[in-house]
Design a protein around this motif. Structure first.
Motif, PDB file in Angstrom:
ATOM      1  N   GLN A 156     -49.078  74.786  29.418  1.00  0.00           N
ATOM      2  CA  GLN A 156     -50.357  74.085  29.477  1.00  0.00           C
ATOM      3  C   GLN A 156     -51.272  74.702  30.525  1.00  0.00           C
ATOM      4  OE1 GLN A 156     -49.318  69.930  29.912  1.00  0.00           O
ATOM      5  NE2 GLN A 156     -49.070  69.680  27.704  1.00  0.00           N
ATOM      6  N   THR A 163     -52.702  78.076  29.286  1.00  0.00           N
ATOM      7  CA  THR A 163     -53.683  77.972  28.202  1.00  0.00           C
ATOM      8  C   THR A 163     -54.830  77.015  28.514  1.00  0.00           C
ATOM      9  OG1 THR A 163     -52.338  76.263  27.138  1.00  0.00           O
ATOM     10  CG2 THR A 163     -51.977  78.540  26.442  1.00  0.00           C
ATOM     11  N   ARG A 212     -50.862  77.007  22.071  1.00  0.00           N
ATOM     12  CA  ARG A 212     -49.768  76.238  22.671  1.00  0.00           C
ATOM     13  C   ARG A 212     -48.623  76.064  21.687  1.00  0.00           C
ATOM     14  NH1 ARG A 212     -53.026  71.638  26.233  1.00  0.00           N
ATOM     15  NH2 ARG A 212     -53.553  73.074  27.937  1.00  0.00           N
ATOM     16  N   ARG A 258     -56.804  76.445  21.752  1.00  0.00           N
ATOM     17  CA  ARG A 258     -55.791  76.027  22.717  1.00  0.00           C
ATOM     18  C   ARG A 258     -54.566  75.415  22.032  1.00  0.00           C
ATOM     19  NH1 ARG A 258     -58.238  71.995  26.158  1.00  0.00           N
ATOM     20  NH2 ARG A 258     -59.480  73.737  26.880  1.00  0.00           N
ATOM     21  N   TYR A 312     -44.912  77.265  22.414  1.00  0.00           N
ATOM     22  CA  TYR A 312     -43.792  76.320  22.384  1.00  0.00           C
ATOM     23  C   TYR A 312     -42.700  76.846  21.445  1.00  0.00           C
ATOM     24  CZ  TYR A 312     -46.885  72.843  24.594  1.00  0.00           C
ATOM     25  OH  TYR A 312     -47.728  72.176  25.449  1.00  0.00           O
TER      26      TYR A 312
END
Length: 168
Positions: free
Chosen positions: A136, A139, A151, A147, A155
């Motif tokens: 987080q 980004t 992400r 974003r 992940y």
């Protein structure tokens, strides 16, 4: 990237640098290739195949049956050309067609890693709070429209890495 802190500039100027710095440019392009596979390969080919992964410069394509695998093999060079044209750079040097034998998954996030003794789903992997916070933070400066996509890619990368380390 030499930019003064606190100065505003269009996001398009620094977005490519940000993606490169965080090693997200190629994963983002592969994510978009998976999403747009039907546009890149064509409707008929996409009905029987899907992008699995990129390993080095080799793109793995899942194919539902051996007939289509043979057909795609004949169009391999044309597919490489179309893919690299879509990616806007020569990322893919070779394609490996893998007989998947099952329907492609509806979600591009539901990839699975099979091992000799068990099958583990990436969706079931839980990332630590530290890793989530790190992603987080990395980004946070990206525009909101990108974003969330970036992400999700990060992940998934971390979950795959966690599986690789667990099974290595």
């Amino acid at each position: 990237m030499n930019h003064k802190k606190g100065t505003l500039e269009p996001v398009g100027v620094s977005l490519a640098d940000i993606l490169e710095k965080n090693h997200l440019a190629v994963p983002l392009k592969i994510f978009l290739l998976k999403k747009d596979w039907q546009k890149v390969a064509g409707e008929q080919i996409a009905a029987f195949s899907y992008v699995q992964k990129l390993h080095g410069f080799v793109l793995y394509i899942g194919v539902l049956n051996s007939v289509w695998m043979q057909h795609l093999f004949m169009y391999k060079q044309k597919l490489i050309q179309n893919i690299n044209q879509y990616l806007e750079e020569a990322i893919v040097k070779d394609i490996r067609f893998v007989h998947s034998g099952k329907e492609k998954t509806s979600s591009i996030y539901s990839e699975k890693t099979d091992r000799k003794t068990s099958s583990v789903s990436i969706k079931n992997q839980v990332l630590s709070k530290e890793i989530v916070d790190k992603i987080q933070m990395e980004t946070s400066h990206v525009i909101p429209e990108l974003r969330d996509i970036i992400r999700k890619v990060r992940y998934t990368q971390e979950k795959k890495y966690k599986l690789i380390v667990k099974w290595a």
